[in-house]
Design a protein around this motif. Structure first.
Motif, PDB file in Angstrom:
ATOM      1  N   SER A 261      -7.500   4.201  -6.823  1.00  0.00           N
ATOM      2  CA  SER A 261      -8.538   5.217  -6.691  1.00  0.00           C
ATOM      3  C   SER A 261      -8.116   6.412  -5.854  1.00  0.00           C
ATOM      4  O   SER A 261      -8.720   7.477  -5.952  1.00  0.00           O
ATOM      5  CB  SER A 261      -9.794   4.585  -6.094  1.00  0.00           C
TER       6      SER A 261
ATOM      7  N   GLN B 169       0.481  11.236   3.895  1.00  0.00           N
ATOM      8  CA  GLN B 169       0.116  11.771   5.200  1.00  0.00           C
ATOM      9  C   GLN B 169       0.550  13.219   5.320  1.00  0.00           C
ATOM     10  O   GLN B 169       1.747  13.531   5.331  1.00  0.00           O
ATOM     11  CB  GLN B 169       0.723  10.936   6.336  1.00  0.00           C
TER      12      GLN B 169
ATOM     13  N   PHE C  97      -5.149   6.943   1.716  1.00  0.00           N
ATOM     14  CA  PHE C  97      -4.844   5.877   0.764  1.00  0.00           C
ATOM     15  C   PHE C  97      -4.570   6.431  -0.628  1.00  0.00           C
ATOM     16  O   PHE C  97      -5.308   7.304  -1.122  1.00  0.00           O
ATOM     17  CB  PHE C  97      -6.022   4.898   0.699  1.00  0.00           C
TER      18      PHE C  97
ATOM     19  N   TYR D 119      -2.902   0.437  -4.176  1.00  0.00           N
ATOM     20  CA  TYR D 119      -2.693  -0.892  -3.600  1.00  0.00           C
ATOM     21  C   TYR D 119      -2.243  -1.865  -4.682  1.00  0.00           C
ATOM     22  O   TYR D 119      -2.795  -1.882  -5.792  1.00  0.00           O
ATOM     23  CB  TYR D 119      -3.994  -1.380  -2.966  1.00  0.00           C
TER      24      TYR D 119
ATOM     25  N   GLY E 167      -4.317  11.824   9.364  1.00  0.00           N
ATOM     26  CA  GLY E 167      -4.077  10.401   9.216  1.00  0.00           C
ATOM     27  C   GLY E 167      -3.609  10.080   7.809  1.00  0.00           C
ATOM     28  O   GLY E 167      -3.727  10.913   6.906  1.00  0.00           O
ATOM     29  N   PRO E 168      -3.047   8.905   7.610  1.00  0.00           N
ATOM     30  CA  PRO E 168      -2.623   8.512   6.257  1.00  0.00           C
ATOM     31  C   PRO E 168      -3.822   8.418   5.319  1.00  0.00           C
ATOM     32  O   PRO E 168      -4.848   7.838   5.666  1.00  0.00           O
ATOM     33  CB  PRO E 168      -1.999   7.134   6.478  1.00  0.00           C
TER      34      PRO E 168
ATOM     35  N   LEU F 169      -4.223  -3.246  -8.060  1.00  0.00           N
ATOM     36  CA  LEU F 169      -5.647  -3.554  -7.999  1.00  0.00           C
ATOM     37  C   LEU F 169      -6.514  -2.349  -7.670  1.00  0.00           C
ATOM     38  O   LEU F 169      -7.725  -2.366  -7.921  1.00  0.00           O
ATOM     39  CB  LEU F 169      -5.900  -4.670  -6.983  1.00  0.00           C
ATOM     40  N   ASP F 170      -5.931  -1.332  -7.096  1.00  0.00           N
ATOM     41  CA  ASP F 170      -6.723  -0.168  -6.718  1.00  0.00           C
ATOM     42  C   ASP F 170      -5.820   1.063  -6.778  1.00  0.00           C
ATOM     43  O   ASP F 170      -4.795   1.089  -6.115  1.00  0.00           O
ATOM     44  CB  ASP F 170      -7.307  -0.353  -5.320  1.00  0.00           C
TER      45      ASP F 170
ATOM     46  N   LEU G 297       3.993   7.245   2.835  1.00  0.00           N
ATOM     47  CA  LEU G 297       4.206   6.011   3.583  1.00  0.00           C
ATOM     48  C   LEU G 297       3.919   4.797   2.709  1.00  0.00           C
ATOM     49  O   LEU G 297       2.941   4.781   1.962  1.00  0.00           O
ATOM     50  CB  LEU G 297       3.283   5.963   4.801  1.00  0.00           C
TER      51      LEU G 297
ATOM     52  N   GLN H  68      -4.314  -9.412   1.995  1.00  0.00           N
ATOM     53  CA  GLN H  68      -5.022  -8.160   1.772  1.00  0.00           C
ATOM     54  C   GLN H  68      -5.265  -7.476   3.115  1.00  0.00           C
ATOM     55  O   GLN H  68      -4.760  -7.889   4.137  1.00  0.00           O
ATOM     56  CB  GLN H  68      -6.343  -8.443   1.063  1.00  0.00           C
ATOM     57  N   GLY H  69      -6.046  -6.413   3.097  1.00  0.00           N
ATOM     58  CA  GLY H  69      -6.192  -5.550   4.260  1.00  0.00           C
ATOM     59  C   GLY H  69      -6.940  -6.133   5.434  1.00  0.00           C
ATOM     60  O   GLY H  69      -7.701  -5.421   6.078  1.00  0.00           O
TER      61      GLY H  69
ATOM     62  N   PHE I  26       0.846  -1.192   0.000  1.00  0.00           N
ATOM     63  CA  PHE I  26       0.000   0.000   0.000  1.00  0.00           C
ATOM     64  C   PHE I  26       0.888   1.251   0.000  1.00  0.00           C
ATOM     65  O   PHE I  26       1.928   1.272   0.647  1.00  0.00           O
ATOM     66  CB  PHE I  26      -0.872   0.059   1.256  1.00  0.00           C
TER      67      PHE I  26
ATOM     68  N   TYR J 284       0.430   5.361   1.024  1.00  0.00           N
ATOM     69  CA  TYR J 284      -0.405   6.355   1.665  1.00  0.00           C
ATOM     70  C   TYR J 284       0.316   7.703   1.634  1.00  0.00           C
ATOM     71  O   TYR J 284       1.554   7.767   1.629  1.00  0.00           O
ATOM     72  CB  TYR J 284      -0.687   5.987   3.126  1.00  0.00           C
TER      73      TYR J 284
END
Lengths: 112, 114
Positions: free
Chosen positions: B58, B37, B45, B48, B42-43, B55-56, B91, B98-99, B33, B35
């Protein structure tokens, strides 16, 4: 989308107990994480809850209620080194993948 | 190494410059992943990977952001024509699946665009 809410800042006294709350709204829920992040450092894993109830791990405990979209992190016997940001993160499905989404974090200040 | 390694730790870029940020995940970790920040936040997204497949994506804020993981191990986040609003800590995290398992984070790259 997701909505994760936690208090911005909390203060507590060394030796005391503090509870940091996190509420969330999401679809495809797959679990909730708590991470600790000291200033300028990487987040480190504290706990993961996927089922309702309380998970205890030493001085730290984490609770989850999926029906209420609610979690809390409980820190006992606070120490000065517990001063840090505590991040609530919700894992939910996104196109077949599970992506942890973080809240803005709660800055905890522990004073003597 | 034992943990997730990111380089450089600090990067100062002039506005309009391209940058490349590197992440070495924990060996054998399938998921990776990225991220972003901002200070006091917070981090957020970005993207991924599962092995070499993205896969992601977005969360990438614009088409100036591009990430790759060609061999399913090391990943690079590239930002083209950097803007001041790109200043943040980037980060990288990896996990075995996966998550739904603990993610291990690197120390991050602090990018400052001047």
């Amino acid at each position: 989308g997701q909505n994760i809410d936690q208090p911005t800042e909390m203060t507590a006294t060394e030796g005391a107990i503090v509870q940091i709350n996190c509420t969330y709204q999401t679809s495809g829920f797959n679990g909730l994480f708590w991470y600790q992040q000291h200033a300028g450092e990487a987040p480190t894993f504290l706990s993961y809850n996927v089922l309702d109830g309380l998970e205890e791990k030493g001085r730290f405990s984490s609770f989850l209620s999926r029906s209420k979209g609610y979690s809390y992190l409980l820190l006992k016997e606070l120490q000065m080194k517990d001063s840090a940001s505590y991040l609530c993160a919700v894992s939910s499905s996104s196109g077949g993948s599970y992506i942890p989404t973080f809240g803005r974090g709660t800055s905890l200040i522990v004073h003597p | 190494g034992a943990g997730v390694s990111q380089s450089p730790r600090y990067k100062v870029a002039k506005r309009g410059q391209d940058v490349a940020l590197r992440c070495d995940p924990i060996s054998g970790h399938v998921s990776l992943f990225w991220y972003q920040q901002a200070l006091g936040q917070g981090p957020e997204f970005l993207t991924y990977f599962q092995n070499e497949a993205q896969l992601d994506k977005s969360g990438l804020p614009s088409d100036r952001f591009f990430a790759e993981r060609p061999e399913g191990s090391v990943s690079t986040l590239k930002i083209q024509r950097t803007q001041q609003e790109d200043s943040a800590v980037y980060l990288c995290a990896s996990s075995t699946r996966q998550g739904d398992t603990e993610a291990f984070f690197g120390q991050g790259t602090r990018l400052t665009v001047v």
